[in-house]
Design a protein around this motif. Sequence first.
Motif, PDB file in Angstrom:
ATOM      1  N   LEU A   1       0.823  -1.209   0.000  1.00 16.54           N
ATOM      2  CA  LEU A   1       0.000   0.000   0.000  1.00 16.54           C
ATOM      3  C   LEU A   1       0.859   1.261   0.000  1.00 16.54           C
ATOM      4  N   ASP A   2       2.063   1.186   0.584  1.00 15.64           N
ATOM      5  CA  ASP A   2       2.952   2.350   0.642  1.00 15.64           C
ATOM      6  C   ASP A   2       3.798   2.519  -0.617  1.00 15.64           C
ATOM      7  N   MET A   3       3.827   1.505  -1.475  1.00 19.75           N
ATOM      8  CA  MET A   3       4.695   1.541  -2.656  1.00 19.75           C
ATOM      9  C   MET A   3       4.227   2.571  -3.686  1.00 19.75           C
ATOM     10  N   SER A   4       5.195   3.083  -4.462  1.00 25.51           N
ATOM     11  CA  SER A   4       4.852   3.968  -5.578  1.00 25.51           C
ATOM     12  C   SER A   4       4.407   3.109  -6.761  1.00 25.51           C
ATOM     13  N   ASN A   5       3.779   3.752  -7.743  1.00 25.99           N
ATOM     14  CA  ASN A   5       3.321   3.014  -8.925  1.00 25.99           C
ATOM     15  C   ASN A   5       4.478   2.353  -9.652  1.00 25.99           C
ATOM     16  N   GLN A   6       5.635   3.028  -9.667  1.00 21.40           N
ATOM     17  CA  GLN A   6       6.808   2.495 -10.381  1.00 21.40           C
ATOM     18  C   GLN A   6       7.296   1.204  -9.729  1.00 21.40           C
ATOM     19  N   ASP A   7       7.393   1.208  -8.371  1.00 27.40           N
ATOM     20  CA  ASP A   7       7.849   0.011  -7.658  1.00 27.40           C
ATOM     21  C   ASP A   7       6.842  -1.123  -7.792  1.00 27.40           C
ATOM     22  N   LEU A   8       5.570  -0.767  -7.755  1.00 30.64           N
ATOM     23  CA  LEU A   8       4.493  -1.751  -7.861  1.00 30.64           C
ATOM     24  C   LEU A   8       4.503  -2.392  -9.247  1.00 30.64           C
TER      25      LEU A   8
ATOM     26  N   ALA B   1       4.379  -9.388 -16.935  1.00 24.04           N
ATOM     27  CA  ALA B   1       4.791  -8.633 -18.119  1.00 24.04           C
ATOM     28  C   ALA B   1       3.648  -7.838 -18.762  1.00 24.04           C
ATOM     29  N   ARG B   2       2.486  -8.432 -18.931  1.00 25.64           N
ATOM     30  CA  ARG B   2       1.368  -7.756 -19.593  1.00 25.64           C
ATOM     31  C   ARG B   2       0.924  -6.531 -18.793  1.00 25.64           C
ATOM     32  N   GLN B   3       0.847  -6.679 -17.468  1.00 23.63           N
ATOM     33  CA  GLN B   3       0.427  -5.572 -16.611  1.00 23.63           C
ATOM     34  C   GLN B   3       1.503  -4.480 -16.583  1.00 23.63           C
ATOM     35  N   ARG B   4       2.791  -4.908 -16.581  1.00 29.45           N
ATOM     36  CA  ARG B   4       3.902  -3.942 -16.616  1.00 29.45           C
ATOM     37  C   ARG B   4       3.831  -3.103 -17.877  1.00 29.45           C
ATOM     38  N   ARG B   5       3.575  -3.766 -18.999  1.00 29.20           N
ATOM     39  CA  ARG B   5       3.499  -3.063 -20.284  1.00 29.20           C
ATOM     40  C   ARG B   5       2.378  -2.031 -20.259  1.00 29.20           C
ATOM     41  N   LYS B   6       1.232  -2.432 -19.702  1.00 27.25           N
ATOM     42  CA  LYS B   6       0.071  -1.526 -19.638  1.00 27.25           C
ATOM     43  C   LYS B   6       0.421  -0.281 -18.820  1.00 27.25           C
ATOM     44  N   PHE B   7       1.086  -0.472 -17.670  1.00 27.52           N
ATOM     45  CA  PHE B   7       1.451   0.663 -16.814  1.00 27.52           C
ATOM     46  C   PHE B   7       2.523   1.528 -17.471  1.00 27.52           C
TER      47      PHE B   7
ATOM     48  N   ILE C   1      -0.856   5.733 -17.648  1.00 28.57           N
ATOM     49  CA  ILE C   1      -2.172   5.495 -17.052  1.00 28.57           C
ATOM     50  C   ILE C   1      -3.119   6.575 -17.574  1.00 28.57           C
ATOM     51  N   LYS C   2      -4.190   6.148 -18.202  1.00 32.55           N
ATOM     52  CA  LYS C   2      -5.142   7.073 -18.822  1.00 32.55           C
ATOM     53  C   LYS C   2      -6.041   7.724 -17.763  1.00 32.55           C
ATOM     54  N   ARG C   3      -6.930   8.588 -18.217  1.00 33.45           N
ATOM     55  CA  ARG C   3      -7.790   9.332 -17.309  1.00 33.45           C
ATOM     56  C   ARG C   3      -8.853   8.436 -16.664  1.00 33.45           C
ATOM     57  N   ALA C   4      -9.435   7.513 -17.415  1.00 34.03           N
ATOM     58  CA  ALA C   4     -10.549   6.687 -16.916  1.00 34.03           C
ATOM     59  C   ALA C   4     -10.184   5.869 -15.666  1.00 34.03           C
TER      60      ALA C   4
ATOM     61  N   MET D   1      -9.081  -2.955 -16.386  1.00 35.37           N
ATOM     62  CA  MET D   1      -8.355  -2.282 -15.302  1.00 35.37           C
ATOM     63  C   MET D   1      -7.622  -3.318 -14.451  1.00 35.37           C
ATOM     64  N   VAL D   2      -6.342  -3.076 -14.194  1.00 34.60           N
ATOM     65  CA  VAL D   2      -5.543  -3.971 -13.345  1.00 34.60           C
ATOM     66  C   VAL D   2      -5.838  -3.626 -11.892  1.00 34.60           C
ATOM     67  N   ILE D   3      -6.062  -4.639 -11.066  1.00 35.87           N
ATOM     68  CA  ILE D   3      -6.365  -4.413  -9.659  1.00 35.87           C
ATOM     69  C   ILE D   3      -5.071  -4.093  -8.912  1.00 35.87           C
ATOM     70  N   VAL D   4      -5.062  -2.944  -8.251  1.00 40.76           N
ATOM     71  CA  VAL D   4      -3.897  -2.480  -7.485  1.00 40.76           C
ATOM     72  C   VAL D   4      -4.235  -2.540  -5.994  1.00 40.76           C
ATOM     73  N   PRO D   5      -3.224  -2.575  -5.115  1.00 37.87           N
ATOM     74  CA  PRO D   5      -3.473  -2.717  -3.676  1.00 37.87           C
ATOM     75  C   PRO D   5      -4.396  -1.656  -3.085  1.00 37.87           C
ATOM     76  N   GLU D   6      -4.403  -0.463  -3.665  1.00 34.64           N
ATOM     77  CA  GLU D   6      -5.250   0.629  -3.171  1.00 34.64           C
ATOM     78  C   GLU D   6      -6.739   0.279  -3.254  1.00 34.64           C
ATOM     79  N   MET D   7      -7.109  -0.602  -4.178  1.00 36.86           N
ATOM     80  CA  MET D   7      -8.516  -0.940  -4.404  1.00 36.86           C
ATOM     81  C   MET D   7      -9.059  -1.969  -3.409  1.00 36.86           C
ATOM     82  N   ILE D   8      -8.189  -2.571  -2.599  1.00 33.75           N
ATOM     83  CA  ILE D   8      -8.610  -3.639  -1.693  1.00 33.75           C
ATOM     84  C   ILE D   8      -9.681  -3.144  -0.724  1.00 33.75           C
TER      85      ILE D   8
END
Length: 166
Positions: free
Chosen positions: A49-56, A62-68, A72-75, A106-113
């Motif tokens: 939860l404390d990590m930055s988007n880059q570290d996360l 690989a597929r999720q890394r490529r997307k990030f 990251i778009k507006r939606a 949308m990729v699920i990130v820890p913030e969404m838990i």
Amino acid sequence: SHLGSIFCHRLVGQLPLPRIRRAMVDEDQPKKRTFRKFSYRGIDLDKLLDMSNQDLMELFRARQRRKFSRGIKRAPITLLKKLRKSKRETSYGEKPEAVKTHLRNMVIVPEMIGSVVGVYNGKQFINVEIKPDMIGHYLAEFSITYKPIKHGRAGMAGKGAFIPLK
């Protein structure tokens, strides 16, 4: 011979089995429930939860890394803001209000838990409660787009006649 008789007894199951005493002694004390500490790729949830988007991003596949990495778009940012707002407005111990979205990619990130997301499946919104195990997956994986078929009785062969269930 002696060996032959042991072998025979073993086949028949006549040899005495080891006694289990310890299990019966432990049943007297109530067993304490220990919750499994969640970690994603060896990193605890509170650190995620404390990590930055880059570290996360480096932890994802690989597929999720490529997307990030492509930006990251507006939606998705808007969805995250709405999820934060719905989480803020709920009282302690209650589930937040569902936030409806069409963003199945949308990729699920820890913030969404802990949030509840209504994911559109092409017909209706299916409420998905985000759990720690879902990190790195897409929202679409938890909102099925078709109704699994339930096969009828065999031997109908296109008759199509309605046969009531007995």
